[in-house]
Design an enzyme around this catalytic site. Structure first.
Site, short mmCIF file in Angstrom:
data_model
loop_
_atom_site.label_atom_id
_atom_site.label_comp_id
_atom_site.label_asym_id
_atom_site.label_seq_id
_atom_site.Cartn_x
_atom_site.Cartn_y
_atom_site.Cartn_z
N TYR A 199 0.83 -1.19 0.00
CA TYR A 199 0.00 0.00 0.00
C TYR A 199 0.87 1.25 0.00
CZ TYR A 199 0.90 0.68 5.03
OH TYR A 199 1.49 0.89 6.24
N CYS A 200 0.24 2.37 -0.38
CA CYS A 200 0.90 3.68 -0.38
C CYS A 200 -0.19 4.73 -0.25
CB CYS A 200 1.74 3.86 -1.65
SG CYS A 200 0.79 3.70 -3.19
N THR A 201 0.12 5.98 -0.53
CA THR A 201 -0.82 7.07 -0.28
C THR A 201 -2.04 7.00 -1.19
OG1 THR A 201 1.02 8.49 0.38
CG2 THR A 201 -1.08 9.57 -0.12
#
Length: 355
Positions: A199-201
């Site tokens: 996951y990331c922003t």
């Protein structure tokens, strides 16, 4: 011929933005797709966005587009249709609407053509960035969070992880995405049979990272659709428990969106619970760090007594001291070992131009 770049000072543009009375919506989006002529596409989109008074940061490359922008609310529907019709690949592209938004996230439109829409350091002609992992919606993310065979992997920088992350997520301790990719493969080399949830922003980094992991022999790879922003929005809409704890760092004037009330970070100067990032007010340093209100008052918004002292000097003396300093001092730095500033002071004979 129309002007295809900004010609007004940042100070004036920021003042104009702060004086605006119409609400704005902050939105981010990205899409990996092939562009034969990124420059022509950039110029066309710049004119379209400029006519709608869109502010923000847009990167365009042969591999697609990556954008974080703010749009006047009265023009949002027109903006959306303009974007959707700008290229067949962008029709109905997912738009991540900011969770906390005062409309003051950007004050100018900057649109640049780059080699990649996210710097990855990959130099492997056999790598296929479209061979991505499986998307997970908010409900599926929560199910994975309860699965003992699933590992959540944070593909953001250390200072983003510090203020908020998914419960028990693995941090890939690096300052850059290009360094994280090989580190993730190495750190997880003995976990190839696990379910890897990246996951990331907003989704752009973890989507490419999922393809890189698959390229390196990981078969059970997933990534959070729309990143933290979309996960939190959907989870709240659906009344789901939030598995992301703390604040989501964002790369605009807000520097963060609160996801839960938990404060998991600490002031880098006194150690009290705090998750508010700021940049050192000394323009010769400009270091990103976490500072509580008490320390902000004590150090006048600076990261150290050294910078506080330099900030108090006459402006011309400050400019003289900045001459010849490396620009690297202004980039985001690791929080560990920050706040021990030793600013080199050039001699008056130094003829290097100001930054």
């Amino acid at each position: 011929m129309p002007v295809l770049h900004n010609r007004i000072s940042n100070e004036e543009l920021k003042a104009r933005m702060l004086a605006e009375t119409e609400p704005r919506t902050t939105v981010s989006f990205y899409k990996y797709f092939s562009l034969d002529d990124p420059r022509a596409f950039r110029d066309s989109l710049y004119l379209s966005f400029g006519a709608l008074n869109v502010f923000g940061r847009v990167y365009i490359a042969g591999e697609g587009i990556n954008a974080q922008i703010s749009v006047p609310q009265s023009r949002f529907d027109v903006f959306r249709q303009t974007l959707f019709s700008s290229h067949p690949a962008l029709d109905q592209v997912r738009l991540n609407i900011a969770l906390e938004d005062d409309g003051k996230s950007f004050w100018v439109l900057r649109m640049k053509v780059r080699e990649r829409i996210v710097a990855d350091g990959i130099d492997d002609p056999s790598f296929d960035p479209s061979h991505v992992g499986q998307y997970l919606n908010a409900s599926q993310v929560n199910d994975m969070a309860q699965d003992p065979d699933a590992l959540f992997v944070d593909m953001r920088n250390h200072y983003e992880y510090e203020v908020g992350h998914f419960e028990n997520a693995i941090e890939i301790p690096s300052d850059t995405f290009r360094d994280q990719l090989p580190m993730a493969v190495d750190m997880l080399k003995d976990e190839r049979d696990k379910k890897i949830v990246m996951y990331c922003t907003g989704g752009i980094r973890c989507e490419k990272a999922s393809a890189w992991m698959r390229h390196n022999g990981f078969n059970n790879v997933y990534h959070v659709e729309g990143g933290i922003i979309e996960y939190a929005r959907r989870a709240k809409q659906q009344g789901l428990p939030l598995k992301f704890v703390g604040k989501n760092f964002v790369f605009d004037e807000r520097m963060g969106e609160r996801i839960t009330d938990d404060v998991i970070a600490h002031c880098h100067q006194c150690g009290t619970a705090c998750d508010s990032h700021t940049n050192c007010r000394n323009e010769g340093c400009h270091l990103l760090f976490i500072q509580c209100p008490a320390c902000a008052e004590k150090y006048q918004g600076c990261c150290s007594p050294t910078c506080r002292q330099e900030l108090a000097l006459p402006v011309e003396e400050q400019r003289l001291r900045r001459r010849g300093r490396e620009n690297g001092m202004k980039i985001f730095n690791k929080s560990k070992g920050l706040l021990r500033a030793t600013l080199q002071i050039p001699s008056p004979d130094d003829k290097t131009n100001d930054e």
